[in-house]
Design a protein around this motif. Structure first.
Motif, PDB file in Angstrom:
ATOM      1  N   GLU A   2     -18.665  12.147  32.718  1.00 52.64           N
ATOM      2  CA  GLU A   2     -19.488  11.922  31.512  1.00 52.64           C
ATOM      3  C   GLU A   2     -19.943  13.254  30.919  1.00 52.64           C
ATOM      4  N   ALA A   3     -20.204  14.246  31.771  1.00 57.24           N
ATOM      5  CA  ALA A   3     -20.672  15.549  31.270  1.00 57.24           C
ATOM      6  C   ALA A   3     -19.482  16.468  30.977  1.00 57.24           C
ATOM      7  N   TRP A   4     -18.647  16.734  31.954  1.00 56.31           N
ATOM      8  CA  TRP A   4     -17.453  17.557  31.735  1.00 56.31           C
ATOM      9  C   TRP A   4     -16.423  17.293  32.838  1.00 56.31           C
ATOM     10  N   THR A   5     -15.199  17.693  32.562  1.00 57.34           N
ATOM     11  CA  THR A   5     -14.089  17.465  33.484  1.00 57.34           C
ATOM     12  C   THR A   5     -13.255  18.734  33.558  1.00 57.34           C
ATOM     13  N   LEU A   6     -12.976  19.211  34.764  1.00 56.40           N
ATOM     14  CA  LEU A   6     -12.103  20.372  34.933  1.00 56.40           C
ATOM     15  C   LEU A   6     -10.924  19.948  35.805  1.00 56.40           C
ATOM     16  N   ARG A   7      -9.734  20.411  35.430  1.00 52.38           N
ATOM     17  CA  ARG A   7      -8.530  20.024  36.172  1.00 52.38           C
ATOM     18  C   ARG A   7      -7.873  21.260  36.765  1.00 52.38           C
ATOM     19  N   GLY A   8      -7.338  21.100  37.960  1.00 55.18           N
ATOM     20  CA  GLY A   8      -6.602  22.191  38.588  1.00 55.18           C
ATOM     21  C   GLY A   8      -5.526  21.639  39.483  1.00 55.18           C
ATOM     22  N   VAL A   9      -4.671  22.518  39.941  1.00 55.61           N
ATOM     23  CA  VAL A   9      -3.607  22.089  40.845  1.00 55.61           C
ATOM     24  C   VAL A   9      -3.420  23.159  41.926  1.00 55.61           C
TER      25      VAL A   9
ATOM     26  N   SER B 150      -5.565  26.590  37.082  1.00 50.60           N
ATOM     27  CA  SER B 150      -5.808  25.822  35.864  1.00 50.60           C
ATOM     28  C   SER B 150      -5.168  26.445  34.636  1.00 50.60           C
ATOM     29  N   ARG B 151      -4.825  27.717  34.750  1.00 51.14           N
ATOM     30  CA  ARG B 151      -4.310  28.444  33.579  1.00 51.14           C
ATOM     31  C   ARG B 151      -3.083  27.759  32.992  1.00 51.14           C
ATOM     32  N   GLU B 152      -2.182  27.351  33.852  1.00 50.29           N
ATOM     33  CA  GLU B 152      -0.943  26.726  33.378  1.00 50.29           C
ATOM     34  C   GLU B 152      -1.210  25.367  32.741  1.00 50.29           C
ATOM     35  N   LEU B 153      -2.388  24.810  32.971  1.00 46.97           N
ATOM     36  CA  LEU B 153      -2.734  23.515  32.372  1.00 46.97           C
ATOM     37  C   LEU B 153      -3.491  23.704  31.059  1.00 46.97           C
ATOM     38  N   ALA B 154      -3.560  24.965  30.588  1.00 45.76           N
ATOM     39  CA  ALA B 154      -4.277  25.293  29.347  1.00 45.76           C
ATOM     40  C   ALA B 154      -5.729  24.834  29.400  1.00 45.76           C
ATOM     41  N   GLU B 155      -6.339  25.014  30.553  1.00 48.43           N
ATOM     42  CA  GLU B 155      -7.739  24.647  30.762  1.00 48.43           C
ATOM     43  C   GLU B 155      -8.641  25.827  30.360  1.00 48.43           C
TER      44      GLU B 155
END
Ligand code: HEM
Length: 181
Positions: A47-54, A131-136
């Motif tokens: 609800e506040a924010w979402t960060l994605r990584g691999v 996360s860089r490759e995910l354009a985060e």
């Protein structure tokens, strides 16, 4: 080497981890929230924010370092590790313009990142997400778990790393501390 694992860090009003504090270290911070959910291999929106990584293969660790890490590191989800830190980091264009060997030299020969980190194993368990490759908005989402008795050691570790030449290339960093029952 295990397969890449997609991980979502979703902040809002639910999730296993209580957000104790969000500290702006370098650049713009993240919005406040009460809880953080760490979700592996599935999608979710906070609800506040979402960060994605691999998770990924290693870039800098040399053979002897890989062996030293393997011998000392422990996995996530240890029952006594009720404290955690999520430290999203973005590095500068100057860092990404360097060649691989130049980045390695700054990371280890000049900054001793792995050598410093090894001092804090196995008390601190870690997982690095790219996360860089995910354009985060961040290049890395670094995640750490430790028992309350190692909380002061963890502060020392972060303090030592932030004083290294590697950190001259950090242009955004937020530091979240979390806990669970
Ligand atoms: C990358 C070890 C703590 C931030 C790495 C790598 C190693 C490592 C071996 C390189 C992986 C590769 O070869 O690609 C450790 C150990 C730690 C520790 C043993 C002790 C717990 C920390 C902390 C932070 C941090 C506390 C943040 C404050 C990072 C970042 C990278 C990284 C951002 C990616 C660097 C890049 O690829 O440019 N760490 N680390 N580490 N670590 Fe740590």
């Amino acid at each position: 080497m295990s397969l890449p694992l997609s991980v979502i860090f979703a902040a809002g009003s639910s999730g296993r981890w209580r957000i104790d504090r969000i500290e702006e270290v370098i650049g713009e911070t993240l919005g406040g929230a009460d809880r953080l959910a760490v979700v592996e291999g599935a999608s979710m929106i906070g609800e506040a924010w979402t960060l994605r990584g691999v998770t990924s293969n290693t870039r800098y660790a040399a053979r002897d370092e890989v062996e030293a890490l393997r011998a000392r590191q422990e996995g996530l989800n240890r029952s006594q590790a009720t404290c955690a830190a999520l430290i999203p980091i973005r590095k500068s264009a100057a860092w990404w313009a360097l060649a691989q060997d130049e980045r390695r030299a700054i990371f280890e020969e000049q900054s001793h990142h792995t050598a410093i980190g090894l001092d804090y194993l196995p008390g601190v368990a870690r997982r690095l997400h790219h996360s860089r490759e995910l354009a985060e908005p961040f290049d890395f989402l670094t995640w750490f778990e430790y028992a309350p008795e190692h909380a002061r050691d963890f502060e020392r570790l972060v303090d030592r790393l932030r004083r290294t030449p590697e950190w001259a290339y950090v242009e955004r960093e937020v530091d979240l501390r979390l806990s669970r029952d």
